[in-house]
Design a protein around this motif. Sequence first.
Motif, PDB file in Angstrom:
ATOM      1  N   LYS A  99       0.837  -1.195   0.000  1.00 29.10           N
ATOM      2  CA  LYS A  99       0.000   0.000   0.000  1.00 29.10           C
ATOM      3  C   LYS A  99       0.874   1.247   0.000  1.00 29.10           C
ATOM      4  N   LEU A 100       0.308   2.331  -0.539  1.00 29.37           N
ATOM      5  CA  LEU A 100       0.999   3.611  -0.590  1.00 29.37           C
ATOM      6  C   LEU A 100       0.047   4.711  -0.137  1.00 29.37           C
ATOM      7  N   ARG A 101       0.596   5.724   0.471  1.00 28.73           N
ATOM      8  CA  ARG A 101      -0.241   6.836   0.951  1.00 28.73           C
ATOM      9  C   ARG A 101      -0.102   8.028   0.004  1.00 28.73           C
ATOM     10  N   ASN A 102      -1.221   8.400  -0.595  1.00 27.50           N
ATOM     11  CA  ASN A 102      -1.261   9.635  -1.380  1.00 27.50           C
ATOM     12  C   ASN A 102      -1.297  10.829  -0.433  1.00 27.50           C
ATOM     13  N   ILE A 103      -0.431  11.794  -0.676  1.00 28.95           N
ATOM     14  CA  ILE A 103      -0.376  13.015   0.135  1.00 28.95           C
ATOM     15  C   ILE A 103      -0.392  14.200  -0.827  1.00 28.95           C
ATOM     16  N   GLU A 104      -1.487  14.952  -0.828  1.00 32.94           N
ATOM     17  CA  GLU A 104      -1.627  16.098  -1.707  1.00 32.94           C
ATOM     18  C   GLU A 104      -1.916  17.344  -0.873  1.00 32.94           C
ATOM     19  N   THR A 105      -1.239  18.422  -1.195  1.00 33.55           N
ATOM     20  CA  THR A 105      -1.416  19.665  -0.442  1.00 33.55           C
ATOM     21  C   THR A 105      -1.980  20.755  -1.348  1.00 33.55           C
ATOM     22  N   VAL A 106      -2.690  21.680  -0.742  1.00 30.23           N
ATOM     23  CA  VAL A 106      -3.208  22.847  -1.458  1.00 30.23           C
ATOM     24  C   VAL A 106      -3.191  24.028  -0.492  1.00 30.23           C
ATOM     25  N   THR A 107      -2.775  25.184  -0.986  1.00 30.67           N
ATOM     26  CA  THR A 107      -2.691  26.396  -0.164  1.00 30.67           C
ATOM     27  C   THR A 107      -3.686  27.427  -0.682  1.00 30.67           C
ATOM     28  N   VAL A 108      -4.522  27.956   0.203  1.00 33.54           N
ATOM     29  CA  VAL A 108      -5.520  28.974  -0.162  1.00 33.54           C
ATOM     30  C   VAL A 108      -5.148  30.284   0.517  1.00 33.54           C
ATOM     31  N   HIS A 109      -5.692  31.365  -0.015  1.00 33.10           N
ATOM     32  CA  HIS A 109      -5.402  32.691   0.532  1.00 33.10           C
ATOM     33  C   HIS A 109      -5.964  32.825   1.945  1.00 33.10           C
ATOM     34  N   TYR A 110      -5.335  33.719   2.711  1.00 36.04           N
ATOM     35  CA  TYR A 110      -5.795  33.989   4.077  1.00 36.04           C
ATOM     36  C   TYR A 110      -7.213  34.549   4.100  1.00 36.04           C
ATOM     37  N   GLU A 111      -7.606  35.231   3.004  1.00 38.67           N
ATOM     38  CA  GLU A 111      -8.926  35.850   2.974  1.00 38.67           C
ATOM     39  C   GLU A 111     -10.057  34.840   2.828  1.00 38.67           C
ATOM     40  N   GLU A 112      -9.752  33.614   2.445  1.00 44.08           N
ATOM     41  CA  GLU A 112     -10.791  32.612   2.222  1.00 44.08           C
ATOM     42  C   GLU A 112     -11.364  32.115   3.550  1.00 44.08           C
ATOM     43  N   ASP A 113     -12.649  31.700   3.486  1.00 47.91           N
ATOM     44  CA  ASP A 113     -13.338  31.161   4.655  1.00 47.91           C
ATOM     45  C   ASP A 113     -12.823  29.738   4.919  1.00 47.91           C
ATOM     46  N   ILE A 114     -12.172  29.543   6.048  1.00 49.90           N
ATOM     47  CA  ILE A 114     -11.572  28.251   6.357  1.00 49.90           C
ATOM     48  C   ILE A 114     -12.624  27.148   6.423  1.00 49.90           C
ATOM     49  N   ASP A 115     -13.770  27.431   7.025  1.00 48.73           N
ATOM     50  CA  ASP A 115     -14.834  26.423   7.126  1.00 48.73           C
ATOM     51  C   ASP A 115     -15.348  26.036   5.744  1.00 48.73           C
ATOM     52  N   LYS A 116     -15.479  27.011   4.864  1.00 50.64           N
ATOM     53  CA  LYS A 116     -15.939  26.726   3.502  1.00 50.64           C
ATOM     54  C   LYS A 116     -14.927  25.864   2.763  1.00 50.64           C
ATOM     55  N   VAL A 117     -13.649  26.195   2.929  1.00 51.61           N
ATOM     56  CA  VAL A 117     -12.601  25.402   2.282  1.00 51.61           C
ATOM     57  C   VAL A 117     -12.621  23.967   2.793  1.00 51.61           C
ATOM     58  N   ARG A 118     -12.764  23.813   4.089  1.00 54.08           N
ATOM     59  CA  ARG A 118     -12.788  22.469   4.672  1.00 54.08           C
ATOM     60  C   ARG A 118     -13.972  21.664   4.144  1.00 54.08           C
ATOM     61  N   LYS A 119     -15.124  22.303   3.996  1.00 53.18           N
ATOM     62  CA  LYS A 119     -16.317  21.601   3.485  1.00 53.18           C
ATOM     63  C   LYS A 119     -16.101  21.142   2.045  1.00 53.18           C
ATOM     64  N   VAL A 120     -15.535  22.022   1.230  1.00 55.98           N
ATOM     65  CA  VAL A 120     -15.291  21.661  -0.170  1.00 55.98           C
ATOM     66  C   VAL A 120     -14.292  20.504  -0.252  1.00 55.98           C
ATOM     67  N   LEU A 121     -13.258  20.542   0.553  1.00 57.22           N
ATOM     68  CA  LEU A 121     -12.268  19.462   0.537  1.00 57.22           C
ATOM     69  C   LEU A 121     -12.862  18.152   1.039  1.00 57.22           C
ATOM     70  N   ASN A 122     -13.759  18.221   2.023  1.00 53.26           N
ATOM     71  CA  ASN A 122     -14.451  17.008   2.478  1.00 53.26           C
ATOM     72  C   ASN A 122     -15.318  16.425   1.373  1.00 53.26           C
ATOM     73  N   ASP A 123     -15.966  17.309   0.619  1.00 54.99           N
ATOM     74  CA  ASP A 123     -16.771  16.838  -0.512  1.00 54.99           C
ATOM     75  C   ASP A 123     -15.898  16.174  -1.572  1.00 54.99           C
ATOM     76  N   ILE A 124     -14.698  16.708  -1.769  1.00 50.38           N
ATOM     77  CA  ILE A 124     -13.769  16.107  -2.727  1.00 50.38           C
ATOM     78  C   ILE A 124     -13.381  14.694  -2.283  1.00 50.38           C
ATOM     79  N   CYS A 125     -13.126  14.534  -0.993  1.00 46.90           N
ATOM     80  CA  CYS A 125     -12.767  13.210  -0.464  1.00 46.90           C
ATOM     81  C   CYS A 125     -13.908  12.215  -0.665  1.00 46.90           C
ATOM     82  N   ALA A 126     -15.141  12.671  -0.389  1.00 49.73           N
ATOM     83  CA  ALA A 126     -16.298  11.790  -0.571  1.00 49.73           C
ATOM     84  C   ALA A 126     -16.480  11.434  -2.045  1.00 49.73           C
ATOM     85  N   GLU A 127     -16.231  12.383  -2.929  1.00 47.09           N
ATOM     86  CA  GLU A 127     -16.363  12.128  -4.366  1.00 47.09           C
ATOM     87  C   GLU A 127     -15.315  11.121  -4.842  1.00 47.09           C
ATOM     88  N   LEU A 128     -14.099  11.255  -4.363  1.00 49.34           N
ATOM     89  CA  LEU A 128     -13.058  10.294  -4.717  1.00 49.34           C
ATOM     90  C   LEU A 128     -13.437   8.875  -4.299  1.00 49.34           C
TER      91      LEU A 128
END
Length: 298
Positions: A184-213
């Motif tokens: 087995k191998l662990r995929n590790i992907e990073t993404v950096t967003v601007h400080y002005e972005e809503d952290i909760d909104k970003v987290r929700k979108v990333l959670n949706d991405i995980c569920a979609e995968l």
Amino acid sequence: MESVLTKILVFIQGKLNFDRMAAVAADWSWQILVVALILLGAWIVVRLINQGLNRITGLWQGERKQTLGTLLRSICKYTVYGIAVLLALEQLGIDIKAILAGIGIVGLAIGFGAQSLVKDVISGFFIIVEDQFNVGDYVNINGQMVGTIEELGFRTTTLREWSMKKYYIPNGHIQTVLNYNREKLRNIETVTVHYEEDIDKVRKVLNDICAELLHLYPEHFIQQNGQFEEPPQIYGISNIEQMGVQFTLVALSRPDSYFLMGREMRRLIVERLKEHDIRIAYPTRVLKGSGRDVDEVV
């Protein structure tokens, strides 16, 4: 007539010692019988060793089974038959000490003259025994050559890059191996967003991405007892950088799906963040002032 034959027989007996000839013949017959028994015993021992090795190598898989099994059988066969030949020569009255001394001198000369060859062969033996990689594995060798193993021998290993370039690598030169084909191998992907972005909104979108995968590619992720060992998920805020806030997504994937899942994770991250008007951080330059009095702010 009988007296003539008697004289001839007496003459032959005088010239030939039949008792001595009979003793020599008996001695030679015994020696030949012992030599035959030695060779027969060697053949039986080789058969028994091969059967034992077949049971052991039957537990192995892939190239290791074929290559190492053949090597072990050859070593055992030549060792047993070599000892048998020396014992047979000793039975025939030949001094084997001189033969052993000659073999030792020849072996010493070969060892000094072919040190690199011996090093390659020994390294290849341990690569196969330790199952460091097999034919078909995708590996990184010495941090310099990345590709698929095409041939694995005792002296050299051949590797073909994605560009189809082919490397012939002496096994003695292989220092470090990064194998992408181990369980087995662990995929590790990073993404950096601007400080002005809503952290909760970003987290929700990333959670949706995980569920979609997980919904699109369930067969590519590691499962145990019907449960995903480590499904796609947000590792959290992994870093606070100069440009923004960094998030990390991780997932345990099958070795043959590692690169595919990495590409899909990156694709979905870019597409979904863009759909929700979330800006990925990137270097910017801001100019302040007017005329010649302009200050550059990075």
